[in-house]
Design a protein around this motif. Structure first.
Motif, PDB file in Angstrom:
ATOM      1  N   ARG A  64       0.824  -1.202   0.000  1.00 49.09           N
ATOM      2  CA  ARG A  64       0.000   0.000   0.000  1.00 49.09           C
ATOM      3  C   ARG A  64       0.863   1.259   0.000  1.00 49.09           C
ATOM      4  O   ARG A  64       0.645   2.181  -0.771  1.00 49.09           O
ATOM      5  CB  ARG A  64      -0.898  -0.043   1.230  1.00 49.09           C
TER       6      ARG A  64
ATOM      7  N   SER B  74      -3.160   8.815   7.033  1.00 47.89           N
ATOM      8  CA  SER B  74      -3.808   8.890   5.726  1.00 47.89           C
ATOM      9  C   SER B  74      -3.415   7.733   4.811  1.00 47.89           C
ATOM     10  O   SER B  74      -3.991   7.563   3.750  1.00 47.89           O
ATOM     11  CB  SER B  74      -3.504  10.226   5.062  1.00 47.89           C
ATOM     12  N   PHE B  75      -2.444   6.926   5.220  1.00 46.68           N
ATOM     13  CA  PHE B  75      -2.073   5.737   4.445  1.00 46.68           C
ATOM     14  C   PHE B  75      -2.831   4.491   4.894  1.00 46.68           C
ATOM     15  O   PHE B  75      -2.678   3.435   4.307  1.00 46.68           O
ATOM     16  CB  PHE B  75      -0.560   5.477   4.543  1.00 46.68           C
TER      17      PHE B  75
ATOM     18  N   THR C 145       3.039  13.667   4.464  1.00 50.38           N
ATOM     19  CA  THR C 145       1.678  13.158   4.608  1.00 50.38           C
ATOM     20  C   THR C 145       1.598  12.360   5.895  1.00 50.38           C
ATOM     21  O   THR C 145       2.492  11.569   6.186  1.00 50.38           O
ATOM     22  CB  THR C 145       1.328  12.244   3.416  1.00 50.38           C
TER      23      THR C 145
ATOM     24  N   LYS D 183       3.049   8.705  -5.561  1.00 48.33           N
ATOM     25  CA  LYS D 183       2.139   9.771  -5.957  1.00 48.33           C
ATOM     26  C   LYS D 183       2.146  10.929  -4.962  1.00 48.33           C
ATOM     27  O   LYS D 183       1.828  12.049  -5.295  1.00 48.33           O
ATOM     28  CB  LYS D 183       0.712   9.225  -6.065  1.00 48.33           C
ATOM     29  N   THR D 184       2.481  10.621  -3.715  1.00 51.70           N
ATOM     30  CA  THR D 184       2.432  11.623  -2.656  1.00 51.70           C
ATOM     31  C   THR D 184       3.847  12.026  -2.291  1.00 51.70           C
ATOM     32  O   THR D 184       4.492  11.372  -1.490  1.00 51.70           O
ATOM     33  CB  THR D 184       1.742  11.021  -1.406  1.00 51.70           C
TER      34      THR D 184
ATOM     35  N   LEU E 193       1.323   4.241  -2.869  1.00 57.37           N
ATOM     36  CA  LEU E 193       0.877   5.602  -2.583  1.00 57.37           C
ATOM     37  C   LEU E 193       2.014   6.607  -2.520  1.00 57.37           C
ATOM     38  O   LEU E 193       1.848   7.764  -2.869  1.00 57.37           O
ATOM     39  CB  LEU E 193       0.119   5.621  -1.246  1.00 57.37           C
TER      40      LEU E 193
END
Length: 98
Positions: free
Chosen positions: A28, A44-45, A40, A35-36, A32
């Protein structure tokens, strides 16, 4: 006794498959983090819709463990606001000169 069959098993017995593994978290995060690229929060992950406390804790632990592994591999940077504050993750742009 004869009532044992009626007991709701789900309340007591937690299957390993219900919990979140570090492997899941690594997949995961890897998906992610590319892209991020900005800082962060770890939260939020997490997968959406984690209502169960134990599953949520296991997801947080797995995601944290996965993020430390990715830091070790040089894919990620990590910082924390205060002693018990939120943990933030940032993708490590390997192409960028530091």
């Amino acid at each position: 006794g004869s009532h044992s069959g009626r007991r709701h098993e789900g309340a007591l017995h937690i299957l390993a498959t219900d919990l979140y593994s570090m492997d899941d978290a690594l997949k995961r995060l890897s998906g992610l983090i590319g892209k991020t690229m900005d800082w962060t929060s770890l939260a939020s992950f997490l997968p959406a819709g984690l209502v169960d406390g134990l599953v949520r804790r296991s997801a947080i632990a797995a995601t944290f463990a996965a993020s430390l592994e990715m830091v070790r591999l040089g894919h990620l940077r990590i910082r924390q606001e205060g002693s018990f504050g939120p943990i933030y993750l940032k993708g490590h742009e390997e192409s960028a000169a530091s």
